[in-house]
Write a protein that holds these residues in place. Sequence first.
Motif, PDB file in Angstrom:
ATOM      1  N   PHE A   1       0.857  -1.198   0.000  1.00 12.05           N
ATOM      2  CA  PHE A   1       0.000   0.000   0.000  1.00 12.05           C
ATOM      3  C   PHE A   1       0.885   1.237   0.000  1.00 12.05           C
ATOM      4  CE2 PHE A   1      -1.745   3.555   2.400  1.00 12.05           C
ATOM      5  CZ  PHE A   1      -2.917   3.810   1.700  1.00 12.05           C
ATOM      6  N   SER A   2       0.516   2.219  -0.804  1.00 11.02           N
ATOM      7  CA  SER A   2       1.258   3.475  -0.803  1.00 11.02           C
ATOM      8  C   SER A   2       0.322   4.652  -1.025  1.00 11.02           C
ATOM      9  CB  SER A   2       2.342   3.481  -1.882  1.00 11.02           C
ATOM     10  OG  SER A   2       3.067   4.705  -1.835  1.00 11.02           O
ATOM     11  N   ALA A   3       0.518   5.668  -0.205  1.00 13.03           N
ATOM     12  CA  ALA A   3      -0.232   6.906  -0.360  1.00 13.03           C
ATOM     13  C   ALA A   3       0.556   7.920  -1.182  1.00 13.03           C
ATOM     14  CB  ALA A   3      -0.570   7.495   1.012  1.00 13.03           C
ATOM     15  N   VAL A   4       1.760   7.550  -1.607  1.00 14.76           N
ATOM     16  CA  VAL A   4       2.593   8.418  -2.432  1.00 14.76           C
ATOM     17  C   VAL A   4       2.966   7.680  -3.712  1.00 14.76           C
ATOM     18  CG1 VAL A   4       3.521   9.769  -0.524  1.00 14.76           C
ATOM     19  CG2 VAL A   4       4.661   7.648  -1.186  1.00 14.76           C
ATOM     20  N   SER A   5       3.121   8.420  -4.800  1.00 12.44           N
ATOM     21  CA  SER A   5       3.425   7.823  -6.100  1.00 12.44           C
ATOM     22  C   SER A   5       4.917   7.810  -6.408  1.00 12.44           C
ATOM     23  CB  SER A   5       2.684   8.572  -7.219  1.00 12.44           C
ATOM     24  OG  SER A   5       1.285   8.519  -7.023  1.00 12.44           O
ATOM     25  N   TYR A   6       5.618   8.823  -5.917  1.00 10.56           N
ATOM     26  CA  TYR A   6       7.062   8.938  -6.164  1.00 10.56           C
ATOM     27  C   TYR A   6       7.760   9.354  -4.871  1.00 10.56           C
ATOM     28  CZ  TYR A   6       6.328   8.730 -11.223  1.00 10.56           C
ATOM     29  OH  TYR A   6       5.987   8.321 -12.486  1.00 10.56           O
ATOM     30  N   ILE A   7       8.957   8.841  -4.686  1.00  4.63           N
ATOM     31  CA  ILE A   7       9.804   9.263  -3.569  1.00  4.63           C
ATOM     32  C   ILE A   7      11.190   9.536  -4.118  1.00  4.63           C
ATOM     33  CG2 ILE A   7      10.866   8.593  -1.380  1.00  4.63           C
ATOM     34  CD1 ILE A   7       8.414   6.912  -0.801  1.00  4.63           C
ATOM     35  N   ASP A   8      11.615  10.768  -3.994  1.00  5.43           N
ATOM     36  CA  ASP A   8      12.923  11.195  -4.518  1.00  5.43           C
ATOM     37  C   ASP A   8      13.090  10.822  -5.989  1.00  5.43           C
ATOM     38  OD1 ASP A   8      13.401  12.142  -2.022  1.00  5.43           O
ATOM     39  OD2 ASP A   8      14.908  10.657  -1.467  1.00  5.43           O
ATOM     40  N   GLY A   9      12.023  10.992  -6.750  1.00 13.08           N
ATOM     41  CA  GLY A   9      12.073  10.748  -8.189  1.00 13.08           C
ATOM     42  C   GLY A   9      11.923   9.301  -8.605  1.00 13.08           C
ATOM     43  N   ILE A  10      11.773   8.392  -7.639  1.00 16.28           N
ATOM     44  CA  ILE A  10      11.613   6.971  -7.952  1.00 16.28           C
ATOM     45  C   ILE A  10      10.136   6.596  -7.804  1.00 16.28           C
ATOM     46  CG2 ILE A  10      12.293   4.612  -7.377  1.00 16.28           C
ATOM     47  CD1 ILE A  10      14.835   5.737  -6.144  1.00 16.28           C
ATOM     48  N   GLU A  11       9.570   5.970  -8.812  1.00 15.28           N
ATOM     49  CA  GLU A  11       8.168   5.567  -8.756  1.00 15.28           C
ATOM     50  C   GLU A  11       7.964   4.456  -7.723  1.00 15.28           C
ATOM     51  OE1 GLU A  11       4.540   4.052 -11.707  1.00 15.28           O
ATOM     52  OE2 GLU A  11       6.609   4.098 -12.426  1.00 15.28           O
TER      53      GLU A  11
END
Length: 217
Positions: free
Chosen positions: A165-175
């Motif tokens: 589960f993720s509430a974010v799509s990208y973290i530091d430019g990584i999908e």
Amino acid sequence: MENNLESRIVKINSRTSSGVTLKVIPGHFATNHSHINYYIDMTTLKTRQSEAAAVAKSFVNKYSAITVVDTIVCMDGCEVIGAYLADELTRNGVQSMNQHKTIYVISPEYDSTGQMIFRDNIQPMVRGKNIILLVASATTGKTIRRCLECLDYYGGKVEGISAIFSAVSYIDGIEVDSIFQEKDVPEYNTYSHVDCPFCKKGERLEALVNSFGYSAL
């Protein structure tokens, strides 16, 4: 309190992954980083053989274009899923540049200050390796960001991030490739403790939650 929480479980079936069901409990909960209005219970997805295997299969297509995966770094108790994912990647022709031509499945350790570390005997499985980061959930992305910094420090190259589960799509430019997203959990929200609407209304926390589970208050 525990029985009350268990009685409110809502099950959400994945739209794309057969055999993967998310269990959520509405309420007022606190993580290390935020307050949330749903506790997401992934216990059986991480520990039950059939469910862990189904989760692993759902992640494989994400890496079909990757030719090399050397190491899977598991967070949040996802080691069982990680082992199945390594097997699925191998079956699908993803190769490893490791000496024994097989994929390592490892987890970071935490020192007394809460800093993520890899011991000397584990560091060769990170340094110069093509890595998949496997996590149970990403709400604010802070824990994943700390892990990315740790892997960079030890010389690892992150090829992808997978989350149940993720509430974010990208973290530091990584999908972030996830089976369930925020839209799958109706009205899911995460708040800072200062902005939490439950706290502002004087509603008590029901439980403290982390990757191991919850402790009712």
